[in-house]
Structure formats: C-alpha cells, structure tokens
Design a protein around this motif. Structure first.
Motif, PDB file in Angstrom:
ATOM      1  N   PRO A   1      63.904  39.509  69.262  1.00 26.49           N
ATOM      2  CA  PRO A   1      63.275  38.841  68.117  1.00 26.49           C
ATOM      3  C   PRO A   1      62.551  39.831  67.218  1.00 26.49           C
ATOM      4  O   PRO A   1      61.890  40.760  67.688  1.00 26.49           O
ATOM      5  N   PHE A   2      62.665  39.612  65.909  1.00 29.71           N
ATOM      6  CA  PHE A   2      62.052  40.478  64.907  1.00 29.71           C
ATOM      7  C   PHE A   2      61.032  39.682  64.105  1.00 29.71           C
ATOM      8  O   PHE A   2      61.312  38.566  63.651  1.00 29.71           O
ATOM      9  N   ALA A   3      59.840  40.258  63.934  1.00 24.82           N
ATOM     10  CA  ALA A   3      58.765  39.616  63.170  1.00 24.82           C
ATOM     11  C   ALA A   3      58.400  40.493  61.988  1.00 24.82           C
ATOM     12  O   ALA A   3      58.349  41.717  62.114  1.00 24.82           O
TER      13      ALA A   3
ATOM     14  N   SER B   1      67.196  36.024  58.392  1.00 28.80           N
ATOM     15  CA  SER B   1      66.690  35.147  59.453  1.00 28.80           C
ATOM     16  C   SER B   1      65.903  35.848  60.554  1.00 28.80           C
ATOM     17  O   SER B   1      66.293  35.843  61.731  1.00 28.80           O
ATOM     18  N   PRO B   2      64.762  36.467  60.224  1.00 29.68           N
ATOM     19  CA  PRO B   2      63.900  37.010  61.276  1.00 29.68           C
ATOM     20  C   PRO B   2      63.325  35.886  62.133  1.00 29.68           C
ATOM     21  O   PRO B   2      63.227  34.733  61.695  1.00 29.68           O
ATOM     22  N   ALA B   3      62.936  36.221  63.353  1.00 33.13           N
ATOM     23  CA  ALA B   3      62.402  35.206  64.267  1.00 33.13           C
ATOM     24  C   ALA B   3      61.048  34.686  63.817  1.00 33.13           C
ATOM     25  O   ALA B   3      60.686  33.541  64.088  1.00 33.13           O
ATOM     26  N   LEU B   4      60.274  35.528  63.113  1.00 33.59           N
ATOM     27  CA  LEU B   4      58.940  35.142  62.665  1.00 33.59           C
ATOM     28  C   LEU B   4      58.647  35.780  61.324  1.00 33.59           C
ATOM     29  O   LEU B   4      58.832  36.987  61.148  1.00 33.59           O
ATOM     30  N   VAL B   5      58.173  34.974  60.385  1.00 31.11           N
ATOM     31  CA  VAL B   5      57.674  35.458  59.096  1.00 31.11           C
ATOM     32  C   VAL B   5      56.215  35.060  58.991  1.00 31.11           C
ATOM     33  O   VAL B   5      55.871  33.880  59.121  1.00 31.11           O
ATOM     34  N   LYS B   6      55.339  36.035  58.787  1.00 26.65           N
ATOM     35  CA  LYS B   6      53.911  35.756  58.590  1.00 26.65           C
ATOM     36  C   LYS B   6      53.505  36.376  57.263  1.00 26.65           C
ATOM     37  O   LYS B   6      53.628  37.593  57.080  1.00 26.65           O
ATOM     38  N   VAL B   7      53.046  35.553  56.326  1.00 23.70           N
ATOM     39  CA  VAL B   7      52.645  36.033  55.001  1.00 23.70           C
ATOM     40  C   VAL B   7      51.371  35.307  54.583  1.00 23.70           C
ATOM     41  O   VAL B   7      50.992  34.293  55.175  1.00 23.70           O
ATOM     42  N   ASN B   8      50.706  35.813  53.559  1.00 22.73           N
ATOM     43  CA  ASN B   8      49.588  35.065  52.998  1.00 22.73           C
ATOM     44  C   ASN B   8      50.081  34.240  51.812  1.00 22.73           C
ATOM     45  O   ASN B   8      51.250  34.322  51.407  1.00 22.73           O
TER      46      ASN B   8
ATOM     47  N   SER C   1      64.578  31.102  56.231  1.00 24.27           N
ATOM     48  CA  SER C   1      64.607  32.040  57.356  1.00 24.27           C
ATOM     49  C   SER C   1      65.112  31.433  58.652  1.00 24.27           C
ATOM     50  O   SER C   1      65.617  32.143  59.526  1.00 24.27           O
ATOM     51  N   ALA C   2      64.900  30.118  58.817  1.00 23.39           N
ATOM     52  CA  ALA C   2      65.322  29.382  60.025  1.00 23.39           C
ATOM     53  C   ALA C   2      64.544  29.790  61.270  1.00 23.39           C
ATOM     54  O   ALA C   2      64.937  29.451  62.382  1.00 23.39           O
ATOM     55  N   GLY C   3      63.421  30.489  61.106  1.00 24.24           N
ATOM     56  CA  GLY C   3      62.607  30.892  62.249  1.00 24.24           C
ATOM     57  C   GLY C   3      61.204  30.339  62.157  1.00 24.24           C
ATOM     58  O   GLY C   3      60.934  29.384  61.421  1.00 24.24           O
ATOM     59  N   LEU C   4      60.289  30.916  62.926  1.00 24.14           N
ATOM     60  CA  LEU C   4      58.888  30.539  62.864  1.00 24.14           C
ATOM     61  C   LEU C   4      58.274  31.096  61.581  1.00 24.14           C
ATOM     62  O   LEU C   4      58.581  32.217  61.179  1.00 24.14           O
ATOM     63  N   VAL C   5      57.389  30.321  60.959  1.00 22.50           N
ATOM     64  CA  VAL C   5      56.753  30.750  59.712  1.00 22.50           C
ATOM     65  C   VAL C   5      55.271  30.416  59.749  1.00 22.50           C
ATOM     66  O   VAL C   5      54.868  29.315  60.156  1.00 22.50           O
ATOM     67  N   VAL C   6      54.456  31.369  59.319  1.00 19.16           N
ATOM     68  CA  VAL C   6      53.017  31.164  59.143  1.00 19.16           C
ATOM     69  C   VAL C   6      52.630  31.615  57.748  1.00 19.16           C
ATOM     70  O   VAL C   6      53.043  32.692  57.304  1.00 19.16           O
TER      71      VAL C   6
END
Length: 308
Positions: A162-164, A179-186, A213-218
C-alpha cells in the motif's frame, strides 16, 4: 514496517520569543531544532507511536549531517543518499505574547535524476526485507517530474504494497490518478486538486477525491477537525477540545499517527482517532512532529467520530 520517502527534507528550527516584532531584534527564550520536512516529521510521529519506521532521503552538507545524526536517535532508521547540495532549513518564530507564528521556508533542495534513482533502489531493498506501507509527503523539488510519485504508487501496487501520499499540486494530481491506498490532504490542497469553490464542505471534498482514488481519503481542516471516507462510510472528526500554540507539523503528526495505527492492524476509524490525538498533542509542544505518546493516546481515547 513503514517506509517514508522524504522528497524535501529540512532542518526545522523553532524560535520561541517573548514577543515577535517585525524588524526588531529578538533573543529566543528557547530554540528547538529537528530533522524535519513533512515526511521526516511524519516518520518521527509514527516512531513515537511505536511503529517500525525507515526513512529514505537525499541529504547534503552540514544540514544533511545534522539530520543523519539526529533522526536515528528519535527511533527512525535512516537510509541517506548523499546529495550534491546543502539540505534546506525552515524557520518558525512563535510569539508567547501575541500567540502568532511567523514562518520562513526555503524551497525544496534540488534532487537529481540519479539521486532519485538511488532513493527508489533503497526503498526497493527495504521492502524486500520486510514488506509494509510506503509513504511520501511534502512538496517535490522543482527538479523532479511531478509524475514520480505516481510511479511510486504504481510500483507499490505491483508489489502488493500500500502507498500513502500527502502532497499538493501536479504531483498530487498525478498520484491520485493511479489509485494510492491512502490520500491525506488539507482543505486547501483538496480544493486545488478538484478545482472546486472555497466554500465546498470538507466531506464533499473527501468524497470527490475518493471517487478518483478508490482508496482511503482524509481531508484535514485545521481547528475545524477533519473528515474521512473509505468509500462506504464517511466520518467527521470534531474540532479539538485542546488547542496549542505550536500547530506546525500537526498535519504531519496526523499522517504519521494514522499510518502507525494502520500498520499495526487497526481499522480505519480507530486509526483516525489515534491520528487526531497525535495532531492535537503535536500542537501542545514546540518542534514539528514532536509530542508525548501518552498524551496523544489519552486525547485519542476521548475522541468520538461522527458519521456523516
């Protein structure tokens, strides 16, 4: 194991002064130096929460030597690539009286194609030893093609790793497309990515990114809290009950704490609580990505996610 790729490391210096006066002379009441840049702040945060962490960075000059000496003392295994230029420094000045924060950040130090190739080789070698998450955060040097993070995401997917990612601009656009496993942005980074209006609700931003992305997103939103989605459920993390005078690095602490929990086997909702605890604890102490583990856990225990 968590492997953090640091495209823009720095020596982060926080000066705490009684009162900041533009144009005036100041004698800090305390000085805090850290091996920094977003990825190294996140790596230190993950290590604080008990994760097995490695960081890969191009480091040069005296600043690079400082980072190479300090980071392992903080529980982060370092794979350093010798760089041809002095690693940058970033300065924050915190005013006790005014409560404000003045920041001076150098641009990311240039990285050559050959140095980046050495970074990728180190990451590959680490993952052969012990597969785990690969993460990258922070801005890319202007010398690198914005597509390099997308290349990392593809290579990670090919290896079932998995890539974040936590970045912005064209590099984020390229990475989200694969499609990374996790995208975290402000919030600002999400708006830039999507080209939406400033007033768009944070949860709608997260949902739109997840569709791509189809993954986890914050999506973090400063003192307003954060929102997250895994595609099936959507959560809101309420605004923090405790706020601190040192918010620099809180997003990095969130990212590191989140990945530490996911790597330890926590489900996404529980990992979000730990991430938020780390973010809040970070703001209570000077020095980006530096906080007390027990304080973060205590805060996390009191966080209640809201379905939205």
């Amino acid at each position: 194991m968590l492997v953090f790729i640091a495209p823009s490391p720095s020596v982060d210096v926080t000066y705490v002064v009684d009162e900041y006066l533009p144009g005036g002379a100041h004698r800090p009441v305390s000085v805090h130096r850290r091996a920094g840049g977003k990825a190294l702040n996140a790596a230190r945060s993950a290590a604080t929460m008990g994760a097995d962490v490695r960081a890969v960075a191009v480091l040069g000059g005296y600043s690079g030597e400082f980072i190479s000496a300090q980071l392992p003392r903080e529980g982060v295994g370092l794979r350093a690539i010798r760089g041809g230029e002095e690693t940058r420094s970033c300065i924050s000045i915190a005013s006790v009286a005014g409560g404000g924060l003045t920041e001076v950040y150098e641009l990311a130090t240039p990285v050559s194609a050959g140095e980046w190739g050495d970074v990728l080789a180190e990451v590959h070698a680490l993952l052969l030893q012990q597969p785990g998450w690969v993460a990258s955060s922070g801005s890319l040097p202007a010398s690198l093609d914005p597509a390099v993070l997308a290349g990392l995401a593809r290579a990670s997917a090919d290896g079932d790793v998995p890539f974040a990612v936590d970045t912005h601009g064209p590099a984020l656009t390229e990475a989200v497309a694969v499609s990374p496993a996790l995208v975290k942005v402000n919030r600002a980074e999400a708006i830039e990515l999507l080209g939406t209006a400033d007033g768009t609700a944070a949860i709608e931003l997260a949902t739109a990114i997840q569709t791509r992305s189809a993954g986890l997103v914050v999506v973090t939103d400063g003192t307003a809290g954060a929102v997250a989605t895994d595609g099936d459920r959507r959560w809101r993390i309420p605004p923090p009950e405790r706020t601190g005078a040192f918010p620099v690095g809180s997003g990095d602490a969130f990212f590191g704490g989140l990945l530490a929990a996911l790597d330890a086997g926590s489900d996404f909702s529980e990992a979000l609580k730990q991430a938020s605890g780390c973010s809040i604890a970070n703001a209570l102490e000077p020095g980006a990505g530096s906080f007390d583990r027990d304080t973060a856990l205590d805060i996390a225990a009191g966080i209640r996610l809201v379905d939205c």
